[in-house]
Enzyme design. Sequence first.
Site, PDB file in Angstrom:
ATOM      1  N   HIS A 194      45.202  10.363  -4.257  1.00 51.92           N
ATOM      2  CA  HIS A 194      44.321  11.517  -4.412  1.00 51.92           C
ATOM      3  C   HIS A 194      44.468  12.393  -3.186  1.00 51.92           C
ATOM      4  CE1 HIS A 194      40.646  13.925  -4.856  1.00 51.92           C
ATOM      5  NE2 HIS A 194      40.489  13.731  -3.562  1.00 51.92           N
ATOM      6  N   ARG A 240      49.183  18.709  -1.536  1.00 49.54           N
ATOM      7  CA  ARG A 240      49.241  18.740  -3.004  1.00 49.54           C
ATOM      8  C   ARG A 240      50.680  18.904  -3.488  1.00 49.54           C
ATOM      9  NH1 ARG A 240      44.448  17.628  -6.133  1.00 49.54           N
ATOM     10  NH2 ARG A 240      45.148  19.151  -7.658  1.00 49.54           N
ATOM     11  N   GLU A 270      34.748  16.335   0.768  1.00 46.06           N
ATOM     12  CA  GLU A 270      35.249  14.959   0.615  1.00 46.06           C
ATOM     13  C   GLU A 270      35.373  14.234   1.962  1.00 46.06           C
ATOM     14  OE1 GLU A 270      38.839  15.258  -1.691  1.00 46.06           O
ATOM     15  OE2 GLU A 270      37.748  15.668  -3.541  1.00 46.06           O
ATOM     16  N   LYS A 318      45.297   5.116  -3.932  1.00 45.33           N
ATOM     17  CA  LYS A 318      44.484   4.519  -4.992  1.00 45.33           C
ATOM     18  C   LYS A 318      44.809   3.023  -5.157  1.00 45.33           C
ATOM     19  CE  LYS A 318      43.922   8.878  -7.549  1.00 45.33           C
ATOM     20  NZ  LYS A 318      44.003   9.540  -8.890  1.00 45.33           N
ATOM     21  N   ARG A 375      53.903  11.234  -6.878  1.00 51.53           N
ATOM     22  CA  ARG A 375      53.590  10.846  -8.259  1.00 51.53           C
ATOM     23  C   ARG A 375      54.836  10.839  -9.145  1.00 51.53           C
ATOM     24  NH1 ARG A 375      47.982  14.364  -8.724  1.00 51.53           N
ATOM     25  NH2 ARG A 375      46.551  12.760  -7.974  1.00 51.53           N
ATOM     26  N   TYR A 389      34.017  12.102  -7.530  1.00 56.26           N
ATOM     27  CA  TYR A 389      34.587  12.788  -8.695  1.00 56.26           C
ATOM     28  C   TYR A 389      33.496  13.534  -9.464  1.00 56.26           C
ATOM     29  CZ  TYR A 389      39.143  10.427  -8.204  1.00 56.26           C
ATOM     30  OH  TYR A 389      40.379  10.000  -7.771  1.00 56.26           O
ATOM     31  N   THR A 428      49.107  16.075 -11.586  1.00 54.08           N
ATOM     32  CA  THR A 428      48.257  14.948 -11.994  1.00 54.08           C
ATOM     33  C   THR A 428      48.993  13.955 -12.897  1.00 54.08           C
ATOM     34  OG1 THR A 428      46.361  16.447 -11.912  1.00 54.08           O
ATOM     35  CG2 THR A 428      46.045  14.366 -13.090  1.00 54.08           C
ATOM     36  N   ASN A 432      48.080   7.232 -10.792  1.00 54.17           N
ATOM     37  CA  ASN A 432      49.014   8.168 -10.143  1.00 54.17           C
ATOM     38  C   ASN A 432      48.983   8.053  -8.619  1.00 54.17           C
ATOM     39  OD1 ASN A 432      46.532   9.293  -9.813  1.00 54.17           O
ATOM     40  ND2 ASN A 432      46.940  11.165 -10.943  1.00 54.17           N
TER      41      ASN A 432
HETATM   42  P1  ADP Z   1      44.022  15.393  -9.494  1.00 58.15           P
HETATM   43  O1  ADP Z   1      43.805  13.976  -8.984  1.00 58.15           O
HETATM   44  O2  ADP Z   1      45.487  15.689  -9.702  1.00 58.15           O
HETATM   45  O3  ADP Z   1      43.331  16.436  -8.644  1.00 58.15           O
HETATM   46  P2  ADP Z   1      41.866  15.569 -11.493  1.00 58.15           P
HETATM   47  O4  ADP Z   1      40.911  15.801 -10.361  1.00 58.15           O
HETATM   48  O5  ADP Z   1      41.839  16.548 -12.602  1.00 58.15           O
HETATM   49  O6  ADP Z   1      43.388  15.474 -10.970  1.00 58.15           O
HETATM   50  O7  ADP Z   1      41.608  14.123 -12.124  1.00 58.15           O
HETATM   51  C1  ADP Z   1      41.243  13.052 -11.318  1.00 58.15           C
HETATM   52  C2  ADP Z   1      42.015  11.827 -11.724  1.00 58.15           C
HETATM   53  O8  ADP Z   1      41.613  11.441 -13.045  1.00 58.15           O
HETATM   54  C3  ADP Z   1      43.532  11.992 -11.825  1.00 58.15           C
HETATM   55  O9  ADP Z   1      44.200  11.913 -10.598  1.00 58.15           O
HETATM   56  C4  ADP Z   1      43.892  10.842 -12.746  1.00 58.15           C
HETATM   57  O10 ADP Z   1      43.940   9.594 -12.045  1.00 58.15           O
HETATM   58  C5  ADP Z   1      42.690  10.797 -13.704  1.00 58.15           C
HETATM   59  N1  ADP Z   1      42.906  11.528 -14.966  1.00 58.15           N
HETATM   60  C6  ADP Z   1      42.942  12.874 -15.145  1.00 58.15           C
HETATM   61  N2  ADP Z   1      43.131  13.194 -16.429  1.00 58.15           N
HETATM   62  C7  ADP Z   1      43.224  12.028 -17.113  1.00 58.15           C
HETATM   63  C8  ADP Z   1      43.423  11.659 -18.479  1.00 58.15           C
HETATM   64  N3  ADP Z   1      43.571  12.581 -19.454  1.00 58.15           N
HETATM   65  N4  ADP Z   1      43.448  10.354 -18.813  1.00 58.15           N
HETATM   66  C9  ADP Z   1      43.295   9.416 -17.873  1.00 58.15           C
HETATM   67  N5  ADP Z   1      43.095   9.680 -16.557  1.00 58.15           N
HETATM   68  C10 ADP Z   1      43.062  10.958 -16.174  1.00 58.15           C
END
Ligand code: ADP
Length: 162
Positions: free
Chosen positions: A129, A89, A140, A10, A106, A50, A95, A126
């Site tokens: 992805h 993962r 994807e 990212k 992370r 997303y 996350t 974080n």
């Molecule tokens: P992951 O990337 O772990 O699969 P998600 O797909 O649920 O998680 O969310 C996508 C991305 O959105 C996360 O990696 C993070 O950067 C961001 N994100 C998720 N939840 C929040 C939140 N509550 N506030 C701000 N950013 C968030």
Amino acid sequence: MIERTLVLLKPDAVQRGLMGRILSRLEDVGFKVVGAKMVWMDEEFGKKHYFDVAERRGEKVLKVLLEFMTVGPVMAMCIEGVNVVENMRKIVGTTEPKSAQPGTIRGDFAHVSFAYADGQNMGIKNLIHASGNSEEAKFEIGLWFKPEELHSYKTVHELHLF
Ligand code: ADP
């Protein structure tokens, strides 16, 4: 068992100069990079990638996430390995950096909480992805890479690890 997954380093990973250190971790475990490119995505493309975040996490999270993901380029990679979706993962961690275990990307390179990010009205930075499951990975990879951008070749790991 050998499959492919999509990884994005990212904008925070790119701008903090952590691409090499993160990629080293992926190479160290024997994963194979079969495609890589730098992309500065726009909001429209971000919504495709997303597509389910608004439903799972809410519209507000999608908005701050897209703001964060479009501040600079990402390094997009297609990575191959044994059960690589699940394995990746595990290496990436959960996350929320605050809850991510030490030893995960992370957990080792960030520490903020959901509450802090929400209070600041910003996306969770974080670093990385990785596709959530095999179906998501196929979608994807198709979204980010053309077939001719993905390469089949042999690494030493095929002699020693697989
Ligand atoms: P992951 O990337 O772990 O699969 P998600 O797909 O649920 O998680 O969310 C996508 C991305 O959105 C996360 O990696 C993070 O950067 C961001 N994100 C998720 N939840 C929040 C939140 N509550 N506030 C701000 N950013 C968030």
